[in-house]
Write an enzyme that holds these catalytic residues in place. Structure first.
Site, PDB file in Angstrom:
ATOM      1  N   GLU A 382       0.913  -1.216  -0.045  1.00 45.01           N
ATOM      2  CA  GLU A 382      -0.124   0.074   0.101  1.00 45.01           C
ATOM      3  C   GLU A 382       0.940   1.105  -0.042  1.00 45.01           C
ATOM      4  OE1 GLU A 382      -3.975  -1.448   2.445  1.00 45.01           O
ATOM      5  OE2 GLU A 382      -2.735  -0.047   3.202  1.00 45.01           O
ATOM      6  N   CYS A 383       0.739   1.994  -0.903  1.00 48.10           N
ATOM      7  CA  CYS A 383       1.256   3.282  -0.873  1.00 48.10           C
ATOM      8  C   CYS A 383       2.978   3.244  -0.859  1.00 48.10           C
ATOM      9  CB  CYS A 383       0.640   4.333   0.130  1.00 48.10           C
ATOM     10  SG  CYS A 383       0.802   6.121   0.050  1.00 48.10           S
ATOM     11  N   ALA A 384       3.506   3.626   0.336  1.00 50.97           N
ATOM     12  CA  ALA A 384       4.923   3.558   0.338  1.00 50.97           C
ATOM     13  C   ALA A 384       5.297   2.194  -0.231  1.00 50.97           C
ATOM     14  CB  ALA A 384       5.078   3.568   1.809  1.00 50.97           C
ATOM     15  N   SER A 474      -0.951  -0.938  -4.358  1.00 51.85           N
ATOM     16  CA  SER A 474      -1.931   0.456  -4.841  1.00 51.85           C
ATOM     17  C   SER A 474      -1.508   1.294  -3.900  1.00 51.85           C
ATOM     18  CB  SER A 474      -3.446  -0.137  -4.398  1.00 51.85           C
ATOM     19  OG  SER A 474      -4.265   0.727  -4.514  1.00 51.85           O
TER      20      SER A 474
END
Length: 496
Positions: A382-384, A474
């Site tokens: 997720e993200c990072a 994502s």
């Protein structure tokens, strides 16, 4: 029902001093020997890290948008079990919630769901008698919200305090504390808010100690505790990771005893900031197996931690454990190999852009992550984590699992999202609906792979993320308590 004394710390707007007051109260009561549970309204990952420092227990989030209003009381009761006091820090202004959704996800909604009294923190630096009108307006806006007291922040002098108290005498809302202006309690921030505890452990301990000192000096702690004890029982059952996972279909076997971790679930004793030797971020507090269970092969799920990857909800590790995994944290900044026996990998959010050079320099671990992904093992990012799996970040080599490049941007992407899985993955079947949030200042090009992870219609209609082999990557942050089948599906895929 659960009967836990509790308070919600709210404010008319952001920047009023909620974090200072909430964290200071947690540390002050923990210093008195009380077992204190810290909670944060909304999706923010950073404030709960300071709550953990103050209480010695995992800080937890209460997000009515991502998890639904029906889970707020059960999740609260789960986090506050065996505690003498729970302190809930609000988000933004008291009545501010999800855009265009009325009171949904607001501090006021959470206070009502928990039947908790509210302490309003008011920045009084530029007002005197007008404070009474402000407090009256907030107290009367929604009669189901009980504002039980006010803490005045950034008060300039004894004369200023006297004027404020005189005005509030007419409002009927008691003054529970007065905090003077104090630079030492300021917590540094950057492009996504406060700097996480894991990045400034020594300074963070000092900041929490300063917050505690200011609250002890300026607040009537006995009156605050009496207000918390006036709260009626919390309605509803206590949330259980095991029950949530089990409800997804069929019993789940108990996890094997871990070679790397302790064997008994534990609730840490309250600790003052001065006595805190380490800073668990919630993940290290996950249930870790039970004594006496028969030996069986471990399903090791490695979870990224350390200064670069600090964003995680405590319930994620608890759900993975309940689904049969042995959760083992590792630090991509320091560790050159994944934990022994890793069969699945979870890389949450954080600040990889701040540590891009260090992450890139750890070539052995980058290669290990790429090899694990290439083998088809489940990887959730997720993200990072998405940025770490990319080909590059600000021109520096990353893991190269995804054929995409990431860079910093001046634009802040922020907000709740309604998403639907558009590709079958280790986390969700096609068509699965999930609520989450985005929170970043980076751009990934391309933003989606041939098999995207999610489809969204906010802020515009688009697809986003990557699904390839066992990888699900994502920008979307999700809370698995709202969909415990996510953890079960992931662990089942890890088993092969």
């Amino acid at each position: 029902m659960v009967n836990v004394p509790r308070l919600v710390i709210a404010a008319p707007s952001s920047g009023s001093g909620k974090t200072t007051v909430a964290t200071g109260l947690m540390a002050a009561f923990a210093g008195r020997g009380l077992a204190v549970s810290g909670h944060k309204v909304g999706p923010d990952y950073i404030d709960p890290g300071y709550h953990t420092l103050a209480t010695g227990r995992p800080g937890r989030n209460l997000d009515a948008y991502m998890c639904g209003p029906e889970l707020i009381a059960p999740l609260f009761a789960h986090g506050a079990q065996r505690c003498d006091l729970a302190v809930v820090e609000g988000v933004m202004g008291l009545y501010d919630g999800a855009s265009g959704q009325g009171e949904l996800a607001s501090t006021a909604q959470v206070a009502k769901l928990l039947r908790a009294p509210v302490v309003l923190v008011v920045d009084a630096s530029s007002q005197s008698r007008s404070v009474a009108a402000l407090v009256h307006g907030f107290a009367s806006w929604d009669t189901q919200v009980r504002i039980g007291g006010v803490i005045l922040n950034k008060v300039g002098s004894d004369r200023h305090e006297a004027l404020l108290r005189e005005a509030l005498d007419e409002s009927g809302v008691p003054v529970l504390g007065v905090l003077r202006r104090a630079e030492q309690v300021a917590v540094p921030s950057r492009h996504l808010g406060l700097v996480p505890v894991a990045e400034r452990r020594g300074d963070a301990v000092g900041a929490v100690a300063a917050m505690r000192g200011q609250v002890v000096a300026g607040c009537d702690l006995d009156a605050v505790l009496a207000l918390a004890r006036s709260a009626p029982p919390v309605p509803g059952a206590v949330w259980s990771a095991a029950e949530a996972v089990g409800a997804c279909g069929g019993p789940v076997p108990l996890p094997a005893p871990s070679r790397n971790r302790g064997l008994r679930p534990r609730t840490p004793a309250p600790q003052t900031p001065e006595g805190l030797e380490s800073t668990p971020e919630g993940m290290d507090r996950a249930l870790e197996g039970l004594e006496g269970t028969p030996a069986r092969p471990e399903v090791v799920v490695a979870v990224a931690s350390g200064a670069a990857f600090t964003f995680s909800y405590a319930e994620h590790s608890e759900l993975l454990t309940a689904a049969g995994a042995t959760v083992v944290p590792f630090d991509p900044l320091r560790d050159e190999a994944l934990p022994e026996g890793t069969r699945g990998l979870v890389i949450g959010g954080g600040f990889p852009e701040v540590y891009a050079s260090e992450l890139s320099a750890n070539e052995p671990l980058r290669k290990a992550v790429a090899e694990l992904a290439l083998s088809g093992a489940p990887v959730a990012a997720e993200c990072a984590g998405l940025l770490y799996l990319a080909r590059s970040l600000d021109g520096l080599p990353m893991c190269g699992v995804l054929d995409a490049g990431a860079r910093m941007s001046e634009r802040l992407t922020l907000g709740y999202r309604d998403a639907v899985a558009v590709s079958d993955s280790v986390l969700a079947a096609t068509g699965t609906r999930m609520r989450g949030h985005e929170f970043h200042r980076t751009v990934l090009e391309p933003g989606a792979g041939e098999a995207p992870a999610w489809g969204m219609h906010q802020p515009e209609r688009r697809v986003e993320g990557f699904v390839q082999q066992g990888v699900h990557a994502s920008y979307l942050h999700t809370h698995w308590a709202s969909a415990p089948g996510t953890a079960r599906r992931f662990v089942e895929r890890c088993k092969g």
